[in-house]
Design a protein around this motif. Structure first.
Motif, PDB file in Angstrom:
ATOM      1  N   ASP A 105      -7.534   1.026  -3.656  1.00 43.81           N
ATOM      2  CA  ASP A 105      -8.709   0.154  -3.657  1.00 43.81           C
ATOM      3  C   ASP A 105      -8.711  -0.548  -2.299  1.00 43.81           C
ATOM      4  O   ASP A 105      -7.932  -1.473  -2.076  1.00 43.81           O
ATOM      5  CB  ASP A 105      -8.595  -0.857  -4.802  1.00 43.81           C
ATOM      6  N   PRO A 106      -9.572  -0.113  -1.373  1.00 41.48           N
ATOM      7  CA  PRO A 106      -9.529  -0.647  -0.001  1.00 41.48           C
ATOM      8  C   PRO A 106     -10.200  -2.013   0.101  1.00 41.48           C
ATOM      9  O   PRO A 106     -11.296  -2.158   0.649  1.00 41.48           O
ATOM     10  CB  PRO A 106     -10.277   0.419   0.809  1.00 41.48           C
ATOM     11  N   VAL A 107      -9.534  -3.024  -0.420  1.00 36.13           N
ATOM     12  CA  VAL A 107     -10.117  -4.366  -0.511  1.00 36.13           C
ATOM     13  C   VAL A 107     -10.262  -4.966   0.897  1.00 36.13           C
ATOM     14  O   VAL A 107      -9.270  -5.250   1.562  1.00 36.13           O
ATOM     15  CB  VAL A 107      -9.232  -5.274  -1.387  1.00 36.13           C
ATOM     16  N   MET A 108     -11.491  -5.159   1.333  1.00 33.19           N
ATOM     17  CA  MET A 108     -11.735  -5.680   2.677  1.00 33.19           C
ATOM     18  C   MET A 108     -12.847  -6.719   2.740  1.00 33.19           C
ATOM     19  O   MET A 108     -12.871  -7.547   3.648  1.00 33.19           O
ATOM     20  CB  MET A 108     -12.069  -4.530   3.635  1.00 33.19           C
ATOM     21  N   GLY A 109     -13.800  -6.680   1.795  1.00 31.83           N
ATOM     22  CA  GLY A 109     -14.917  -7.610   1.873  1.00 31.83           C
ATOM     23  C   GLY A 109     -15.868  -7.448   0.709  1.00 31.83           C
ATOM     24  O   GLY A 109     -15.649  -6.648  -0.195  1.00 31.83           O
ATOM     25  N   ASP A 110     -16.969  -8.185   0.745  1.00 29.30           N
ATOM     26  CA  ASP A 110     -17.981  -8.138  -0.310  1.00 29.30           C
ATOM     27  C   ASP A 110     -19.264  -8.770   0.217  1.00 29.30           C
ATOM     28  O   ASP A 110     -19.247  -9.531   1.187  1.00 29.30           O
ATOM     29  CB  ASP A 110     -17.487  -8.886  -1.548  1.00 29.30           C
ATOM     30  N   ASN A 111     -20.369  -8.429  -0.415  1.00 20.51           N
ATOM     31  CA  ASN A 111     -21.677  -9.001  -0.048  1.00 20.51           C
ATOM     32  C   ASN A 111     -21.983  -8.869   1.440  1.00 20.51           C
ATOM     33  O   ASN A 111     -22.544  -9.779   2.069  1.00 20.51           O
ATOM     34  CB  ASN A 111     -21.755 -10.470  -0.477  1.00 20.51           C
ATOM     35  N   GLY A 112     -21.570  -7.753   2.022  1.00 16.17           N
ATOM     36  CA  GLY A 112     -21.888  -7.466   3.416  1.00 16.17           C
ATOM     37  C   GLY A 112     -20.978  -8.096   4.446  1.00 16.17           C
ATOM     38  O   GLY A 112     -21.192  -7.933   5.649  1.00 16.17           O
ATOM     39  N   GLN A 113     -19.951  -8.822   3.990  1.00 16.86           N
ATOM     40  CA  GLN A 113     -19.071  -9.537   4.912  1.00 16.86           C
ATOM     41  C   GLN A 113     -17.606  -9.163   4.685  1.00 16.86           C
ATOM     42  O   GLN A 113     -17.186  -8.928   3.551  1.00 16.86           O
ATOM     43  CB  GLN A 113     -19.232 -11.052   4.729  1.00 16.86           C
ATOM     44  N   LEU A 114     -16.836  -9.147   5.771  1.00 19.50           N
ATOM     45  CA  LEU A 114     -15.388  -8.971   5.659  1.00 19.50           C
ATOM     46  C   LEU A 114     -14.743 -10.253   5.153  1.00 19.50           C
ATOM     47  O   LEU A 114     -15.240 -11.352   5.406  1.00 19.50           O
ATOM     48  CB  LEU A 114     -14.783  -8.617   7.019  1.00 19.50           C
ATOM     49  N   TYR A 115     -13.619 -10.108   4.449  1.00 16.69           N
ATOM     50  CA  TYR A 115     -12.835 -11.280   4.108  1.00 16.69           C
ATOM     51  C   TYR A 115     -12.196 -11.843   5.377  1.00 16.69           C
ATOM     52  O   TYR A 115     -12.017 -11.133   6.378  1.00 16.69           O
ATOM     53  CB  TYR A 115     -11.756 -10.929   3.086  1.00 16.69           C
ATOM     54  N   SER A 116     -11.819 -13.103   5.322  1.00 20.56           N
ATOM     55  CA  SER A 116     -11.333 -13.802   6.517  1.00 20.56           C
ATOM     56  C   SER A 116     -10.057 -13.188   7.086  1.00 20.56           C
ATOM     57  O   SER A 116      -9.770 -13.331   8.271  1.00 20.56           O
ATOM     58  CB  SER A 116     -11.092 -15.285   6.195  1.00 20.56           C
ATOM     59  N   THR A 117      -9.278 -12.499   6.256  1.00 17.42           N
ATOM     60  CA  THR A 117      -8.018 -11.905   6.714  1.00 17.42           C
ATOM     61  C   THR A 117      -8.212 -10.539   7.342  1.00 17.42           C
ATOM     62  O   THR A 117      -7.239  -9.942   7.826  1.00 17.42           O
ATOM     63  CB  THR A 117      -7.030 -11.780   5.540  1.00 17.42           C
ATOM     64  N   MET A 118      -9.431 -10.015   7.335  1.00 16.50           N
ATOM     65  CA  MET A 118      -9.687  -8.663   7.826  1.00 16.50           C
ATOM     66  C   MET A 118     -10.186  -8.669   9.275  1.00 16.50           C
ATOM     67  O   MET A 118     -10.826  -9.616   9.718  1.00 16.50           O
ATOM     68  CB  MET A 118     -10.730  -7.974   6.939  1.00 16.50           C
ATOM     69  N   ASN A 119      -9.888  -7.596   9.994  1.00 13.61           N
ATOM     70  CA  ASN A 119     -10.372  -7.411  11.363  1.00 13.61           C
ATOM     71  C   ASN A 119     -10.479  -5.915  11.645  1.00 13.61           C
ATOM     72  O   ASN A 119     -10.221  -5.078  10.767  1.00 13.61           O
ATOM     73  CB  ASN A 119      -9.449  -8.113  12.371  1.00 13.61           C
ATOM     74  N   GLY A 126      -3.946  -2.330  -3.711  1.00 11.57           N
ATOM     75  CA  GLY A 126      -5.166  -3.124  -3.611  1.00 11.57           C
ATOM     76  C   GLY A 126      -5.177  -3.944  -2.341  1.00 11.57           C
ATOM     77  O   GLY A 126      -4.953  -3.411  -1.250  1.00 11.57           O
ATOM     78  N   PHE A 127      -5.386  -5.265  -2.478  1.00 12.44           N
ATOM     79  CA  PHE A 127      -5.493  -6.132  -1.304  1.00 12.44           C
ATOM     80  C   PHE A 127      -4.201  -6.103  -0.488  1.00 12.44           C
ATOM     81  O   PHE A 127      -3.108  -6.324  -1.013  1.00 12.44           O
ATOM     82  CB  PHE A 127      -5.787  -7.569  -1.736  1.00 12.44           C
ATOM     83  N   LEU A 128      -4.346  -5.841   0.814  1.00 14.86           N
ATOM     84  CA  LEU A 128      -3.210  -5.837   1.737  1.00 14.86           C
ATOM     85  C   LEU A 128      -3.522  -6.806   2.862  1.00 14.86           C
ATOM     86  O   LEU A 128      -4.630  -6.811   3.412  1.00 14.86           O
ATOM     87  CB  LEU A 128      -2.959  -4.422   2.270  1.00 14.86           C
ATOM     88  N   GLY A 129      -2.539  -7.634   3.215  1.00 16.77           N
ATOM     89  CA  GLY A 129      -2.805  -8.774   4.075  1.00 16.77           C
ATOM     90  C   GLY A 129      -2.556  -8.590   5.553  1.00 16.77           C
ATOM     91  O   GLY A 129      -2.824  -9.496   6.335  1.00 16.77           O
ATOM     92  N   ALA A 167       3.152   2.207 -10.119  1.00 14.11           N
ATOM     93  CA  ALA A 167       3.600   1.286  -9.072  1.00 14.11           C
ATOM     94  C   ALA A 167       2.354   0.561  -8.565  1.00 14.11           C
ATOM     95  O   ALA A 167       1.445   1.190  -8.024  1.00 14.11           O
ATOM     96  CB  ALA A 167       4.272   2.046  -7.945  1.00 14.11           C
ATOM     97  N   ALA A 168       2.296  -0.756  -8.784  1.00 16.83           N
ATOM     98  CA  ALA A 168       1.114  -1.547  -8.434  1.00 16.83           C
ATOM     99  C   ALA A 168       1.421  -2.431  -7.229  1.00 16.83           C
ATOM    100  O   ALA A 168       2.184  -3.391  -7.337  1.00 16.83           O
ATOM    101  CB  ALA A 168       0.676  -2.393  -9.621  1.00 16.83           C
ATOM    102  N   ILE A 169       0.845  -2.102  -6.082  1.00 17.49           N
ATOM    103  CA  ILE A 169       1.127  -2.801  -4.834  1.00 17.49           C
ATOM    104  C   ILE A 169      -0.001  -3.787  -4.563  1.00 17.49           C
ATOM    105  O   ILE A 169      -1.058  -3.434  -4.029  1.00 17.49           O
ATOM    106  CB  ILE A 169       1.276  -1.794  -3.674  1.00 17.49           C
ATOM    107  N   HIS A 170       0.216  -5.045  -4.959  1.00 18.18           N
ATOM    108  CA  HIS A 170      -0.828  -6.065  -4.912  1.00 18.18           C
ATOM    109  C   HIS A 170      -0.188  -7.435  -4.720  1.00 18.18           C
ATOM    110  O   HIS A 170       1.015  -7.598  -4.899  1.00 18.18           O
ATOM    111  CB  HIS A 170      -1.616  -6.098  -6.234  1.00 18.18           C
ATOM    112  N   ASP A 171      -1.037  -8.431  -4.452  1.00 20.48           N
ATOM    113  CA  ASP A 171      -0.557  -9.813  -4.386  1.00 20.48           C
ATOM    114  C   ASP A 171      -0.538 -10.425  -5.786  1.00 20.48           C
ATOM    115  O   ASP A 171      -1.115  -9.875  -6.736  1.00 20.48           O
ATOM    116  CB  ASP A 171      -1.438 -10.643  -3.457  1.00 20.48           C
TER     117      ASP A 171
END
Length: 290
Positions: free
Chosen positions: A111-125, A83-86, A9-13
Motif C-alpha cells: 500500500d504505497p501510502v504517500m498522500g490524499d486529496n491531491g496532496q502529499l503527506y508532510s513526510t513525503m518528497n 504500508g506507511f513508510l517514513g 508480516a505487517a510492516i507498518h507504524d
C-alpha cells in the motif's frame, strides 16, 4: 508442515491513539483467522491525521536486527504487507525484506501510502516517490488511492477523469511490475459515488466496486480496506469478491460511525463492526469493466 493459520508480516507504524495502521490491521486480520507478525516502523502517540504535538519514535535503526532475527528463525509468511513508510531508508529495508522472505507462493502487497486529496503527506518528497516507484516493482498487488496513483505516474490530480483514463492508469501501473493494481477513492464524475477499480494483468480484466459517497473523512480507512482485502484473499476469495468484501466492510464501518458525535480524527468505530467479518459473504456489487 502446514501452518494451522495463515501468517502475514505487517510492516507498518503503530499509533497509540486513533484507529490506523497496526491498530486496525492486527484486529481485522486476527478476526479473519490470520496471524499478524508486525514489523513496527515507528511508534507514535497518535496518528498524524488531525493531531498535533504527537510523540514520534523512529524505529528505522532497529528494523534490520529485528528482521535478521526472523531470518535466523527461518520464519515463513503467506503474505508480506507494507504500508506507511517514513523514510527512504525504510523503503530500502522493505525491499530487502521482500528479497529475504518473498517467494513464488506468498503474496506481496504494498500500500504505497504517500498522500490524499491531491496532496502529499508532510513526510513525503520526490526521493520517497522515486523509491516507492521502485518498490512496487516487487509487489504482486498494490493499493494506491487516486492521489497516490497520480504521483506514481507523474500525472496531475483530476477528479473529472473518464473511466477509460482510469483504466489507462491501471495498465500503466501494472506495467511497472505489480500483477494486480487496485486504485481506491476514484471519484465518479457523473454522480456522487466513489469507486474502487482494479486491473488483473495476467487475466487482463478490470473490476469495479462502487459505493455512495458519505461526507466524512476518517483516517485509517485505507489501512482497513487493504487489511480486509488481504484477509479475504488468504481465505481463498477471488479478487472481485475480496474487493467487494473490503468495500462493503468500509461502508458498514463508516455508516456505523457517522451517526455518532465524536471527532472523525479518532477513526471509524471498528469495535462496533469487527464481528461483521465473520458473517457469510454477500457479494452483490462488483462488476467487470469492458
Amino acid at each position: 508442515m502446514d501452518k494451522p493459520v495463515k501468517r502475514v508480516a505487517a510492516i507498518h507504524d503503530l499509533s497509540g491513539f486513533g484507529r490506523s495502521s497496526l491498530s486496525v490491521i492486527i484486529p481485522i486480520l486476527s478476526t479473519m483467522k490470520v496471524q499478524v507478525c508486525p514489523v513496527p516502523t515507528a511508534v507514535l502517540s497518535t496518528h498524524t491525521g488531525g493531531f498535533e504535538g504527537y510523540s514520534f519514535v523512529d524505529l528505522t535503526d532497529t528494523m534490520e536486527d529485528y528482521i535478521q532475527h526472523w531470518k535466523k528463525l527461518d520464519i515463513d509468511f503467506d503474505c508480506i504487507y507494507s504500508g506507511f513508510l517514513g523514510s527512504p531508508k525504510q523503503i530500502d529495508i522493505v525491499s530487502r525484506f521482500i528479497d529475504l522472505f518473498g517467494n513464488k507462493e506468498n503474496l506481496k502487497v504494498i500500500d504505497p501510502v504517500m498522500g490524499d486529496n491531491g496532496q502529499l503527506y508532510s513526510t513525503m518528497n520526490e526521493e520517497m516517490i522515486d523509491k516507492m516507484k521502485k518498490l512496487i516493482k516487487k509487489a504482486d498487488i498494490i493499493t494506491p488511492n487516486f492521489t497516490e496513483a497520480a504521483y506514481l505516474l507523474d500525472e496531475s490530480y483530476d477528479t473529472k477523469m473518464s473511466e477509460e483514463m482510469i483504466k489507462n492508469w491501471l495498465v500503466r501501473l501494472a506495467d511497472m511490475g505489480p500483477k494486480i493494481v487496485i486504485i481506491t477513492s476514484v471519484p465518479e464524475k457523473e454522480c456522487k459515488n466513489t469507486s474502487v477499480i482494479a486491473y488483473d494483468r495476467e487475466g487482463k480484466k478490470f473490476w469495479k466496486v462502487s459505493c455512495l459517497y458519505i461526507p466524512a473523512h476518517f483516517p485509517g480507512t485505507g489501512d482497513t480496506f487493504t487489511s480486509v482485502l488481504v484477509g479475504s484473499l488468504l481465505q481463498g476469495d477471488s479478487l472481485p469478491v475480496a474487493m467487494d468484501r473490503s468495500v462493503q466492510f468500509i461502508i458498514s464501518a463508516i455508516r456505523a460511525s457517522y451517526g455518532f458525535d465524536y471527532p472523525e480524527r479518532e477513526g471509524i468505530l471498528l469495535e462496533r463492526v469487527l464481528e461483521n467479518l465473520k458473517l457469510p459473504v454477500l457479494v452483490n456489487s462488483y462488476e467487470i469493466l469492458k
